[in-house]
Scaffold this motif. Structure first.
Motif, short mmCIF file in Angstrom:
data_model
loop_
_atom_site.label_atom_id
_atom_site.label_comp_id
_atom_site.label_asym_id
_atom_site.label_seq_id
_atom_site.Cartn_x
_atom_site.Cartn_y
_atom_site.Cartn_z
N ALA A 35 2.69 -3.53 -5.76
CA ALA A 35 2.17 -2.19 -5.46
C ALA A 35 1.14 -1.76 -6.51
N ASP A 43 0.82 -1.22 0.00
CA ASP A 43 0.00 0.00 0.00
C ASP A 43 0.85 1.27 0.00
N ILE A 44 2.02 1.20 -0.56
CA ILE A 44 2.90 2.37 -0.60
C ILE A 44 2.22 3.53 -1.35
N GLY A 45 1.29 3.16 -2.22
CA GLY A 45 0.52 4.18 -2.94
C GLY A 45 -0.37 4.99 -2.01
N GLY A 77 0.84 3.69 -6.30
CA GLY A 77 1.85 2.76 -5.78
C GLY A 77 2.86 2.36 -6.84
N HIS A 127 -4.81 3.73 -5.33
CA HIS A 127 -3.49 3.63 -4.71
C HIS A 127 -2.61 2.60 -5.42
N CYS A 128 -3.21 1.76 -6.27
CA CYS A 128 -2.39 0.88 -7.11
C CYS A 128 -1.67 1.72 -8.17
#
Lengths: 298, 299
Positions: free
Chosen positions: B209, B148-150, B192, B188-189
């Motif tokens: 991600a 979930d870095i996005g 990410g 968020h993909c």
């Protein structure tokens, strides 16, 4: 050498790893009874085992494991341990995540699927209702929903238990502090009346609930319990051997409408017992569904 | 949302100006730990971690958690590396480093919730990988941690827009990526993938991600993406999500990731989902406890 000290220690009880014998007992209970004690509940399981060990005069968990597996008392002892594990689990609004999942997801799906049909009646079976807290909880929850999701609907709750005393208690509907500790003042005022120091369920709640004695192994009775949208069967099947459990689950499967739901107790599973039901995950709860296709007909 | 606005959002994400950078110690540490175990020098690992005092303190807290297999306390990095091993220390150091990426001060949404979800997902990914015979549980942990870095990027770069998406998701009980698609025009993909590529993460982590909500779209590493996709969903359904309940019903055997992962891991066919779900209960308490502790230390 470079070292860095822990900068902030939290005041907490020292932790210790679970003993292998305890994990062995946990796994045995899951394999035989289908109820699982996660790592954070192992202390509770250990306390329960210690209590049984005292009663039997057994000194170690290893010895107690033998009592559960190889000694002649093993079957009776497993029942005693299960009684200890599930003791005191009957009270109003006991499993809130399960109730929320039933209300927010399952009811919504049932109502949506029946939108185009004239029959708007919901039938729920509280199978193994003990002293009645579960069916009355359901009745209260569904009465609240009559003004929301279940507008224009009717519902009934069939509650059964094997124990005659429990059935009598359930019919009377009078409860003490322990059973009613989760009730909000609003729910208490709306659906209960004081009787001495206790609370009695009001008639309007009771009218939706029919309570009778039923033995799940009585095939002749079981086949006539038909047409349920939802069956709740919490902490009952754990006492059955695998063969009997399979038989009862098959009945439940037949008792449910297509796409009906079977809810078991917290951390209870049908793994290895039945392949017809499908496990579904709901928010913070699990249930078993008769089939995955859309609800069509009663 | 207009194409023009969506384009502007994308440009801001690509610039990543407000995004914190990875702690300087992490890159050399990760690079060093990529080498074969038999040539690694324990003291060098200890020195690398100890360079960053905050990171070292967080690593010690984490190393003392039962989630990482420790029951007797360790009070310095050297003992932690000896007790836990190099690989587990790598997991811990990376986890602590990711925490430092979270925005500080007032944010539109509580970042602790997202970090709890990321750490929970990392642990579930590793456990799930071990149970079904996935070949690289350590990679699964890393992928779960960073999937979930996005979300972190959106929290830092487009906080107000993200807030709108999050509020919609929470009020309607729908998955966050669906709400993002509605309000932001991207998920968020998407963000990410932008961040993962920008940071030159490995291909498999970029795929995770970028595709964990639609594993079929991954060009490569579909098994890892599928594993993270299922673990992420299980966390969200089990109370280790984004702090609200997604009002839906999930049959894991019918999820797109299931069939993809089954090709690599036949043990998945008879996997006991119920037991695994019950096991998560113990994770939740520990994850809540640990993340709050680490977050305090990092302030």
């Amino acid at each position: 050498m470079t070292t860095t000290a822990v900068s902030q220690r939290t005041p907490e009880a020292p932790r210790r790893p679970p003993s292998p014998q305890l994990v062995q007992i946990r796994d045995l209970v899951y394999q035989v009874a289908g109820i699982f004690q996660p790592d954070n509940k192992l202390r509770h399981l250990e306390d329960r085992c210690q209590k049984r060990m005292q009663a039997l005069g057994v000194a170690t968990l290893r010895e107690y494991y033998d009592c559960l597996t190889v000694r002649p008392i093993r079957q009776a002892e497993l029942v005693s341990l299960l009684n200890e594990i599930t003791i005191g689990e009957t009270f109003f609004f006991r499993n809130q995540p399960q109730l929320d999942a039933l209300r927010n997801v399952v009811l919504t799906r049932i109502v949506e699927a029946r939108k185009k049909m004239s029959l708007r009646h919901l039938r729920i079976w509280s199978a193994g209702c003990s002293t009645g807290e579960e069916p009355y909880t359901l009745s209260i929850m569904l009465m609240e929903e009559l003004a929301r999701r279940l507008q224009g609907w009717t519902f009934e709750i069939v509650a059964t238990d094997l124990n005659e005393h429990s059935v009598a208690h359930a019919k009377a509907g009078v409860y003490g502090n322990y059973s009613t500790r989760n009730l909000t003042p609003q729910i208490t005022q709306k659906y209960f009346s004081p009787v001495g120091e206790n609370l009695q369920v009001n008639t309007q709640v009771k009218t939706h609930v029919s309570i009778t004695r039923v033995n799940f192994l009585d095939d002749a009775r079981m086949v006539f319990l038909k047409g349920f949208d939802v069956i709740m069967c919490c902490n009952v099947l754990i006492y059955f051997d695998v063969q009997s459990k399979r038989r009862v689950i098959q009945h439940f499967y037949n008792n449910l409408l297509a796409h009906g739901y079977l809810f078991l107790g917290h951390s209870e599973s049908l793994y290895g017992v039945n392949d017809d039901f499908r496990l579904v995950h709901l928010p913070s709860a699990t249930a078993y569904v008769k089939s995955e296709e859309r609800l069509v007909t009663r | 949302m207009s194409d023009e606005r969506q384009q502007r959002l994308r440009q801001r994400l690509e610039a990543l100006e407000e995004m914190p950078t990875i702690p300087v110690v992490l890159v050399p540490l990760l690079r060093y730990l990529e080498q074969p175990l038999d040539i690694l020098d324990l003291q060098q690992v200890v020195d690398l971690i100890s360079q960053d005092k905050s990171l070292a303190a967080q690593c010690l807290h984490m190393a003392n958690s039962p989630l990482y297999g420790r029951w007797t306390p360790v009070d310095n990095i050297r003992n932690a590396v000896i007790a836990l091993g190099m690989q587990r220390m790598r997991d811990i150091a990376v986890s602590c480093s990711v925490l430092t990426l979270m925005p500080r001060g007032r944010t539109s949404v509580d970042p602790i919730v997202f970090w709890e979800h990321s750490l929970g997902c990392a642990l579930v990914c590793r456990q799930f990988a071990q149970k079904i015979g996935f070949p690289d549980p350590a990679k699964a942990y890393l992928a779960g941690l960073l999937h979930d870095i996005g979300v972190v990027a959106e929290l830092c770069v487009v906080p107000q827009e993200f807030r709108v998406a999050f509020d919609l998701a929470r009020s309607q009980g729908i998955p966050l990526h669906e709400a993002e698609a509605t309000t932001l025009g991207l998920t968020h993909c998407d963000s990410g993938k932008i961040v993962a590529e920008k940071w030159h993460l490995t291909d498999d982590l970029v795929a995770v991600a970028g595709c964990h909500h639609d594993p079929h779209t991954a060009q490569m590493h579909r098994d890892l993406v599928a594993l993270v996709s299922l673990s992420d969903l299980l966390c969200r359904m089990s109370g280790l999500g984004y702090g609200y309940a997604e009002e839906c019903q999930v049959n894991f055997a019918e999820e797109p990731g299931f069939a993809l992962l089954l090709e690599e891991c036949p043990a998945l066919r008879t996997f006991d989902w119920a037991r695994f779900t019950f096991e998560l209960e113990a994770y939740m308490e520990e994850v809540h406890h640990l993340v709050r502790l680490l977050y305090r230390v990092s302030q």
